[in-house]
Design a protein around this motif. Structure first.
Motif, PDB file in Angstrom:
ATOM      1  N   GLU A   1     149.000  18.534  50.107  1.00 43.74           N
ATOM      2  CA  GLU A   1     147.818  18.895  49.319  1.00 43.74           C
ATOM      3  C   GLU A   1     147.121  17.582  48.966  1.00 43.74           C
ATOM      4  OE1 GLU A   1     146.589  21.766  48.583  1.00 43.74           O
ATOM      5  OE2 GLU A   1     148.264  23.010  49.301  1.00 43.74           O
ATOM      6  N   PRO A   2     145.799  17.483  49.183  1.00 44.54           N
ATOM      7  CA  PRO A   2     145.138  16.178  48.984  1.00 44.54           C
ATOM      8  C   PRO A   2     144.747  15.868  47.537  1.00 44.54           C
ATOM      9  CG  PRO A   2     143.588  17.763  49.896  1.00 44.54           C
ATOM     10  CD  PRO A   2     144.912  18.477  49.795  1.00 44.54           C
ATOM     11  N   GLY A   3     144.657  16.905  46.670  1.00 44.53           N
ATOM     12  CA  GLY A   3     144.028  16.668  45.357  1.00 44.53           C
ATOM     13  C   GLY A   3     142.515  16.679  45.539  1.00 44.53           C
ATOM     14  N   PRO A   4     141.748  16.835  44.457  1.00 42.32           N
ATOM     15  CA  PRO A   4     140.301  17.010  44.578  1.00 42.32           C
ATOM     16  C   PRO A   4     139.564  15.786  45.126  1.00 42.32           C
ATOM     17  CG  PRO A   4     140.943  16.807  42.268  1.00 42.32           C
ATOM     18  CD  PRO A   4     142.208  16.943  43.059  1.00 42.32           C
ATOM     19  N   PHE A   5     140.007  14.584  44.769  1.00 40.25           N
ATOM     20  CA  PHE A   5     139.306  13.398  45.274  1.00 40.25           C
ATOM     21  C   PHE A   5     140.269  12.217  45.255  1.00 40.25           C
ATOM     22  CE2 PHE A   5     136.325   9.788  45.262  1.00 40.25           C
ATOM     23  CZ  PHE A   5     135.473  10.168  46.288  1.00 40.25           C
ATOM     24  N   THR A   6     141.021  12.089  46.327  1.00 40.64           N
ATOM     25  CA  THR A   6     141.984  11.002  46.454  1.00 40.64           C
ATOM     26  C   THR A   6     141.520  10.103  47.591  1.00 40.64           C
ATOM     27  OG1 THR A   6     143.717  12.552  45.795  1.00 40.64           O
ATOM     28  CG2 THR A   6     144.435  10.465  46.782  1.00 40.64           C
ATOM     29  N   THR A   7     141.316   8.817  47.279  1.00 41.33           N
ATOM     30  CA  THR A   7     140.820   7.906  48.321  1.00 41.33           C
ATOM     31  C   THR A   7     141.710   6.666  48.436  1.00 41.33           C
ATOM     32  OG1 THR A   7     139.361   6.803  46.723  1.00 41.33           O
ATOM     33  CG2 THR A   7     138.379   8.551  48.069  1.00 41.33           C
ATOM     34  N   VAL A   8     141.655   6.040  49.600  1.00 38.33           N
ATOM     35  CA  VAL A   8     142.330   4.757  49.808  1.00 38.33           C
ATOM     36  C   VAL A   8     141.433   3.664  49.222  1.00 38.33           C
ATOM     37  CG1 VAL A   8     143.150   3.112  51.548  1.00 38.33           C
ATOM     38  CG2 VAL A   8     143.455   5.585  51.915  1.00 38.33           C
ATOM     39  N   GLN A   9     141.983   2.801  48.367  1.00 37.53           N
ATOM     40  CA  GLN A   9     141.205   1.692  47.797  1.00 37.53           C
ATOM     41  C   GLN A   9     142.042   0.416  47.758  1.00 37.53           C
ATOM     42  OE1 GLN A   9     138.022   1.969  47.137  1.00 37.53           O
ATOM     43  NE2 GLN A   9     137.813   4.213  47.071  1.00 37.53           N
ATOM     44  N   ASP A  10     141.360  -0.718  47.876  1.00 34.96           N
ATOM     45  CA  ASP A  10     142.020  -2.002  47.622  1.00 34.96           C
ATOM     46  C   ASP A  10     141.170  -2.786  46.622  1.00 34.96           C
ATOM     47  OD1 ASP A  10     139.939  -2.984  49.168  1.00 34.96           O
ATOM     48  OD2 ASP A  10     141.178  -3.524  50.883  1.00 34.96           O
ATOM     49  N   SER A  11     141.196  -4.121  46.687  1.00 32.88           N
ATOM     50  CA  SER A  11     140.481  -4.874  45.654  1.00 32.88           C
ATOM     51  C   SER A  11     138.968  -4.924  45.888  1.00 32.88           C
ATOM     52  CB  SER A  11     141.043  -6.287  45.545  1.00 32.88           C
ATOM     53  OG  SER A  11     140.888  -6.934  46.781  1.00 32.88           O
ATOM     54  N   GLY A  12     138.509  -4.415  47.034  1.00 39.01           N
ATOM     55  CA  GLY A  12     137.062  -4.300  47.234  1.00 39.01           C
ATOM     56  C   GLY A  12     136.555  -5.052  48.456  1.00 39.01           C
ATOM     57  N   ARG A  13     135.294  -4.777  48.773  1.00 36.44           N
ATOM     58  CA  ARG A  13     134.664  -5.321  49.989  1.00 36.44           C
ATOM     59  C   ARG A  13     133.554  -6.264  49.537  1.00 36.44           C
ATOM     60  NH1 ARG A  13     134.248  -0.650  52.047  1.00 36.44           N
ATOM     61  NH2 ARG A  13     135.920  -0.821  53.557  1.00 36.44           N
ATOM     62  N   TYR A  14     133.730  -7.540  49.759  1.00 41.00           N
ATOM     63  CA  TYR A  14     132.785  -8.536  49.236  1.00 41.00           C
ATOM     64  C   TYR A  14     131.946  -9.155  50.351  1.00 41.00           C
ATOM     65  CZ  TYR A  14     135.014  -8.044  44.765  1.00 41.00           C
ATOM     66  OH  TYR A  14     135.462  -7.512  43.587  1.00 41.00           O
ATOM     67  N   GLY A  15     130.737  -9.549  50.026  1.00 37.86           N
ATOM     68  CA  GLY A  15     129.898 -10.316  50.948  1.00 37.86           C
ATOM     69  C   GLY A  15     128.867  -9.495  51.691  1.00 37.86           C
ATOM     70  N   TYR A  16     128.854  -8.162  51.506  1.00 39.39           N
ATOM     71  CA  TYR A  16     127.930  -7.334  52.274  1.00 39.39           C
ATOM     72  C   TYR A  16     126.933  -6.576  51.401  1.00 39.39           C
ATOM     73  CZ  TYR A  16     131.080  -8.373  56.099  1.00 39.39           C
ATOM     74  OH  TYR A  16     131.827  -9.028  57.050  1.00 39.39           O
ATOM     75  N   GLN A  17     126.857  -6.937  50.124  1.00 42.84           N
ATOM     76  CA  GLN A  17     125.914  -6.215  49.264  1.00 42.84           C
ATOM     77  C   GLN A  17     124.480  -6.452  49.715  1.00 42.84           C
ATOM     78  OE1 GLN A  17     126.922  -5.514  45.014  1.00 42.84           O
ATOM     79  NE2 GLN A  17     128.238  -7.281  45.299  1.00 42.84           N
ATOM     80  N   GLN A  18     124.214  -7.622  50.320  1.00 43.61           N
ATOM     81  CA  GLN A  18     122.855  -7.885  50.807  1.00 43.61           C
ATOM     82  C   GLN A  18     122.485  -6.959  51.967  1.00 43.61           C
ATOM     83  OE1 GLN A  18     122.286 -11.393  53.290  1.00 43.61           O
ATOM     84  NE2 GLN A  18     124.381 -12.006  52.829  1.00 43.61           N
ATOM     85  N   PHE A  19     123.477  -6.266  52.553  1.00 38.97           N
ATOM     86  CA  PHE A  19     123.188  -5.302  53.615  1.00 38.97           C
ATOM     87  C   PHE A  19     123.334  -3.856  53.115  1.00 38.97           C
ATOM     88  CE2 PHE A  19     124.703  -9.094  55.953  1.00 38.97           C
ATOM     89  CZ  PHE A  19     123.564  -9.327  56.708  1.00 38.97           C
ATOM     90  N   GLY A  20     123.443  -3.694  51.812  1.00 40.59           N
ATOM     91  CA  GLY A  20     123.534  -2.348  51.262  1.00 40.59           C
ATOM     92  C   GLY A  20     124.940  -1.784  51.211  1.00 40.59           C
ATOM     93  N   ILE A  21     125.952  -2.642  51.389  1.00 43.43           N
ATOM     94  CA  ILE A  21     127.337  -2.179  51.314  1.00 43.43           C
ATOM     95  C   ILE A  21     127.902  -2.561  49.948  1.00 43.43           C
ATOM     96  CG2 ILE A  21     129.635  -2.283  52.348  1.00 43.43           C
ATOM     97  CD1 ILE A  21     127.816  -1.417  54.440  1.00 43.43           C
ATOM     98  N   PRO A  22     128.180  -1.560  49.099  1.00 44.13           N
ATOM     99  CA  PRO A  22     128.684  -1.878  47.758  1.00 44.13           C
ATOM    100  C   PRO A  22     130.126  -2.369  47.808  1.00 44.13           C
ATOM    101  CG  PRO A  22     128.649   0.482  48.080  1.00 44.13           C
ATOM    102  CD  PRO A  22     128.043  -0.124  49.318  1.00 44.13           C
ATOM    103  N   VAL A  23     130.599  -2.900  46.679  1.00 43.43           N
ATOM    104  CA  VAL A  23     131.930  -3.508  46.635  1.00 43.43           C
ATOM    105  C   VAL A  23     133.045  -2.465  46.791  1.00 43.43           C
ATOM    106  CG1 VAL A  23     133.522  -4.809  45.165  1.00 43.43           C
ATOM    107  CG2 VAL A  23     131.109  -5.423  45.221  1.00 43.43           C
ATOM    108  N   SER A  24     132.856  -1.276  46.232  1.00 42.94           N
ATOM    109  CA  SER A  24     133.919  -0.255  46.232  1.00 42.94           C
ATOM    110  C   SER A  24     135.191  -0.810  45.599  1.00 42.94           C
ATOM    111  CB  SER A  24     134.183   0.263  47.645  1.00 42.94           C
ATOM    112  OG  SER A  24     132.993   0.723  48.236  1.00 42.94           O
TER     113      SER A  24
END
Lengths: 234, 314
Positions: free
Chosen positions: B8-31
């Motif tokens: 069962e997945p649960g309503p909103f379970t996602t894979v996350q780490d410390s984030g994605r850096y260096g691409y905000q200038q291309f519209g990619i948020p840190v997450s």
């Protein structure tokens, strides 16, 4: 130069963000200054700078307060400004975006034509006849905010946005034109679609353009559309 | 190596780490994980020394079948955890065996729990991060939340020399009345009396609260006379508090790079962990701090993380 500040205005965005404003309007001069400074900062890479995000008239420096502080950053910015005049900015690249106009891919082209008492042919001729500057990228991955839409084509957004706009769709919203790089909701008037993949996260360079580049839309036939699509944008 | 099958997945379970850096200038948020301390603790408990990928659970956790023996830990929101039918403590590493079923049930307190496995979740790294960014359809499992039937893989296991646990004083308090410290600006000059209303009132977290942002409800924050009601789109950071023309604040989180609403203040980054555990109905107050105070708080937050690492170094 209208709107360009004599001296950059610094503002705080939380404990890790320094917002640097170079003007108070959307204009090519201000935007060039923003992008030039973003390039210089990236190049100098001062200690403690985590990320630089250029937009229309301002850029954000995200920094690590354990490594640097506002005063140090301000001094670094000032010394970069002094050297700015001696810098050669690389000329912007022009990126050609092939577009299949009208039909199912551009369901609003007749609306845009009717709104301006012209034919769909006129819309295509005018839209593909201009060059557009990428002022900034945001909203979704690779979504370009483009300047330079000829006034004859300015058209208001849909009254109610579509819940799904397919990736590659080319649209118009007031004085802006743009391309949806990924499937998303959207309220722009759609006039065509490109077969190019604008955002490919698996490529070493995932984007076709960056802020400052010029975009030119090139009209293609349905056959060409499918040929480019099947080549998978290799 | 195959580690878990999602029953069962649960309503909103996602894979996350410390984030994605260096691409905000291309519209990619840190997450990345929203509650940084809980994320770090989960990884350290299972002996992961780096910023490995974990599951971020929202309200209700998944049910996972264990496909190979390993060590896991769960931190963050207060969730009942069962291995088969046996209750299991949070904030501590525990061994699971092939065939076991791990059930993570509804949060009693808080919102986001973190599930880490020794070796980290092994999904493809996209632009330097494994974090899921659902609107951009990248990271994690094809850019989407977990679904029934998914198989989760894990990286090569390290070693756990000794079992460790997290001292009580590092765990979240889950207050339902939350004080968030915030630095005024960048557009605090768009407001006069509105600034007093903002820092002097209580706001309620609405049900429109997700990884992109938290919408709050409270007294209307008025713009000062002749102030524009929006701005030319500019960058945004986690913690930025936007005031749309309706005067109801929105705190931006990890999935937005630019925005066109005026920002009255910005929540300081150490307080974002607290916000990550705030749920609809909780009450929020904003407390103004200046940059010097904010950096003192930031330094003490970072040394707190260092002390936690020291406690958990196995």
């Amino acid at each position: 130069m209208a709107g360009l500040f004599e001296k950059a205005v610094l503002r705080l965005m939380g404990d890790r963000g320094l917002l640097v404003e170079y003007g108070d309007s959307i204009s090519p001069d201000i935007n060039v200054k923003v992008r030039t400074m973003a390039m210089v900062i990236a190049d100098e890479n001062p200690d403690g700078v985590v990320e630089v995000i250029p937009t229309y008239r301002s850029l954000l420096i995200v920094y690590d307060p354990l490594v640097t502080d506002i005063m140090t950053l301000e001094e670094a910015l000032q010394s970069m400004e002094i050297r700015l005049d001696q810098l050669e900015i690389p000329p912007p690249s022009t990126v050609e975006i092939p577009v299949l106009y009208g039909g199912d891919n551009g369901p609003d082209i007749e609306f845009v034509a009717d709104a301006h008492n012209m034919t769909a042919e006129d819309v295509i001729r005018i839209h593909s006849g201009a060059e557009y500057q990428v002022y900034m990228i945001g909203f979704t991955p690779g979504f370009p905010y483009l300047g330079g839409l000829p006034e004859e084509l300015h058209t208001p957004r849909l009254e109610s946005p579509r819940s799904l706009v397919l990736a590659g769709s080319v649209g118009i919203a007031n004085n802006q034109t743009g391309i949806y790089p990924v499937d998303s909701p959207g309220g722009w008037r759609l006039i065509g679609r490109t077969p190019l993949k604008l955002f490919n996260p698996l490529k070493e360079n995932p984007f076709l353009y960056r802020a400052g580049d010029m975009i030119k839309f090139v009209r293609i036939s349905e056959q060409e559309y499918h040929r480019i699509l099947s080549e998978g944008n290799a | 190596m195959d580690a878990f099958r999602v029953l069962e997945p649960g309503p909103f379970t996602t894979v996350q780490d410390s984030g994605r850096y260096g691409y905000q200038q291309f519209g990619i948020p840190v997450s990345g994980a929203l509650d940084k301390l809980a994320y770090l603790a989960a990884n350290m408990l299972v002996g992961n020394q780096r910023n490995e990928a974990v599951l971020e659970i929202t309200f209700i956790g998944p049910r996972l079948e264990v496909l190979s023996d390993t060590i896991v830990a769960i931190t963050g929101a207060d969730v009942p955890v069962f291995v088969n039918d046996r209750p299991q403590a949070m904030w501590a590493a525990f061994a699971v065996h092939r065939g076991d079923v791990i059930s993570i049930r509804s949060a009693r307190k808080g919102v986001r729990a973190y599930f880490a496995v020794m070796g980290g979740l092994d999904v493809q790294e996209i632009m330097g991060s494994r974090s899921t960014y659902t609107s951009g359809k990248i990271g994690g499992l094809e850019g989407r939340p977990l679904a029934k039937g998914d198989t989760l893989r894990r990286g090569p296991a390290g070693a756990l020399n000794r079992m460790v646990f997290v001292p009580e004083n590092f765990k979240p308090r889950f207050d339902t009345d939350i004080a968030l410290r915030a630095i005024p600006g960048p557009q605090d000059d768009f407001f006069d009396t509105g600034l007093g209303v903002f820092f002097g009132s209580e706001f309620t977290v609405t049900s429109k609260a997700d990884r992109m942002g938290y919408r709050l409800e409270g007294p209307k924050i008025e713009f000062k006379e002749n102030a524009p009601q929006s701005i030319i789109s500019e960058p945004s950071v986690s913690g930025a508090i936007q005031v749309p023309p309706d005067g109801q604040p929105i705190i931006v989180l990890a999935e937005q790079t630019v925005g066109g609403y005026a920002k009255i203040a910005t929540v300081i980054s150490p307080d974002l962990d607290v916000l990550a555990q705030a749920k609809p109905g909780d009450r929020v107050r904003f407390v103004p701090v200046d940059l010097t105070e904010a950096h003192t708080i930031y330094r003490s937050y970072r040394s707190r993380l260092d002390r936690l690492k020291e406690c958990l170094r196995s």
